[in-house]
Design a protein around this motif. Structure first.
Motif, mmCIF file in Angstrom:
data_model
loop_
_atom_site.group_PDB
_atom_site.id
_atom_site.type_symbol
_atom_site.label_atom_id
_atom_site.label_comp_id
_atom_site.label_asym_id
_atom_site.label_seq_id
_atom_site.Cartn_x
_atom_site.Cartn_y
_atom_site.Cartn_z
ATOM 1 N N ASP A 1 -9.860 0.381 3.726
ATOM 2 C CA ASP A 1 -10.171 -0.348 4.949
ATOM 3 C C ASP A 1 -10.475 -1.804 4.602
ATOM 4 O O ASP A 1 -11.448 -2.096 3.901
ATOM 5 C CB ASP A 1 -11.378 0.305 5.632
ATOM 6 N N LEU A 2 -9.657 -2.720 5.076
ATOM 7 C CA LEU A 2 -9.853 -4.134 4.774
ATOM 8 C C LEU A 2 -11.100 -4.702 5.444
ATOM 9 O O LEU A 2 -11.535 -5.794 5.083
ATOM 10 C CB LEU A 2 -8.617 -4.939 5.179
ATOM 11 N N ASN A 3 -11.696 -3.965 6.381
ATOM 12 C CA ASN A 3 -12.940 -4.413 7.006
ATOM 13 C C ASN A 3 -14.089 -4.440 6.004
ATOM 14 O O ASN A 3 -15.100 -5.091 6.239
ATOM 15 C CB ASN A 3 -13.313 -3.522 8.193
ATOM 16 N N ASP A 4 -13.933 -3.730 4.880
ATOM 17 C CA ASP A 4 -14.968 -3.712 3.850
ATOM 18 C C ASP A 4 -14.850 -4.884 2.883
ATOM 19 O O ASP A 4 -15.736 -5.105 2.065
ATOM 20 C CB ASP A 4 -14.892 -2.402 3.040
ATOM 21 N N VAL A 5 -13.753 -5.622 2.962
ATOM 22 C CA VAL A 5 -13.524 -6.750 2.061
ATOM 23 C C VAL A 5 -14.265 -7.971 2.608
ATOM 24 O O VAL A 5 -14.129 -8.329 3.772
ATOM 25 C CB VAL A 5 -12.012 -7.041 1.929
ATOM 26 N N ALA B 1 -6.746 -0.450 -3.292
ATOM 27 C CA ALA B 1 -7.069 0.964 -3.508
ATOM 28 C C ALA B 1 -8.463 1.291 -3.007
ATOM 29 O O ALA B 1 -8.717 2.402 -2.546
ATOM 30 C CB ALA B 1 -6.961 1.306 -4.997
ATOM 31 N N GLY B 2 -9.360 0.323 -3.079
ATOM 32 C CA GLY B 2 -10.725 0.573 -2.621
ATOM 33 C C GLY B 2 -11.632 -0.603 -2.874
ATOM 34 O O GLY B 2 -11.279 -1.557 -3.563
ATOM 35 N N VAL B 3 -12.818 -0.524 -2.288
ATOM 36 C CA VAL B 3 -13.859 -1.521 -2.483
ATOM 37 C C VAL B 3 -14.993 -0.826 -3.217
ATOM 38 O O VAL B 3 -15.483 0.209 -2.774
ATOM 39 C CB VAL B 3 -14.335 -2.109 -1.137
ATOM 40 N N GLU B 4 -15.366 -1.389 -4.366
ATOM 41 C CA GLU B 4 -16.409 -0.813 -5.208
ATOM 42 C C GLU B 4 -17.493 -1.852 -5.420
ATOM 43 O O GLU B 4 -17.315 -2.769 -6.218
ATOM 44 C CB GLU B 4 -15.813 -0.377 -6.547
ATOM 45 N N LYS C 1 -16.527 -5.646 -5.712
ATOM 46 C CA LYS C 1 -15.168 -5.795 -6.235
ATOM 47 C C LYS C 1 -14.156 -5.086 -5.344
ATOM 48 O O LYS C 1 -14.424 -4.019 -4.816
ATOM 49 C CB LYS C 1 -15.069 -5.227 -7.648
ATOM 50 N N VAL C 2 -12.990 -5.698 -5.225
ATOM 51 C CA VAL C 2 -11.862 -5.096 -4.535
ATOM 52 C C VAL C 2 -10.907 -4.623 -5.627
ATOM 53 O O VAL C 2 -10.402 -5.435 -6.403
ATOM 54 C CB VAL C 2 -11.137 -6.110 -3.618
ATOM 55 N N ARG C 3 -10.699 -3.316 -5.722
ATOM 56 C CA ARG C 3 -9.807 -2.772 -6.752
ATOM 57 C C ARG C 3 -8.429 -2.534 -6.141
ATOM 58 O O ARG C 3 -8.303 -1.948 -5.078
ATOM 59 C CB ARG C 3 -10.348 -1.468 -7.325
ATOM 60 N N LEU C 4 -7.414 -3.015 -6.856
ATOM 61 C CA LEU C 4 -6.036 -2.845 -6.416
ATOM 62 C C LEU C 4 -5.436 -1.588 -7.039
ATOM 63 O O LEU C 4 -5.923 -1.090 -8.052
ATOM 64 C CB LEU C 4 -5.202 -4.072 -6.805
ATOM 65 N N SER C 5 -4.364 -1.099 -6.456
ATOM 66 C CA SER C 5 -3.699 0.095 -6.971
ATOM 67 C C SER C 5 -2.726 -0.236 -8.099
ATOM 68 O O SER C 5 -2.204 0.665 -8.744
ATOM 69 C CB SER C 5 -2.952 0.807 -5.836
#
Length: 91
Positions: free
Chosen positions: A3-7, A63-66, A69-73
Motif C-alpha cells: 500500500d503506497l499510503n504507507d510510504v 514489496a513492503g514498508v518496514e 524503509k521502503v523495500r522493493l521486490s
C-alpha cells in the motif's frame, strides 16, 4: 504490491538486497518520486548524467514498508534500471 499510503517523505528506498536506491520525496500517480539529491545516482549501474533531477520508482516494485524503509521486490541495481523520469520515460 504494498500500500503506497504507507510510504512517507524521507523514507529510505532499498532494494530486495538491502542496498540503497534513493530517498522518498513523495508519492505521485502511483509512483515514488525520489529526491533530486538522492535519486539513485550512487547505486552501481546508475547513470551519472541523470543526477540532479527527480527519478521515479513504479509503485508495483514496492514489496513492503518496514519501519522507515521502503523495500522493493527487485535488487537495487535492477530497480535503478526501471527508474523513470517525470515524463514517464525510462532513465
Amino acid at each position: 504490491m504494498a500500500d503506497l499510503n504507507d510510504v512517507r517523505e524521507h523514507m529510505e528506498v532499498i532494494g530486495a538486497d538491502g542496498a540503497h536506491v534513493g530517498t522518498v520525496d513523495r508519492v505521485e500517480e502511483g509512483r515514488i518520486k525520489l529526491t533530486k539529491k538522492d535519486s539513485g545516482a550512487e547505486v552501481e549501474g546508475a547513470e551519472g548524467a541523470h543526477a540532479g533531477h527527480h527519478h521515479f520508482i513504479d509503485g508495483g516494485l514496492v514489496a513492503g514498508v518496514e519501519g522507515d524503509k521502503v523495500r522493493l521486490s527487485a535488487n537495487a541495481d535492477v530497480a535503478v534500471a526501471f527508474e523513470t523520469e517525470e515524463s514517464g520515460d525510462p532513465v
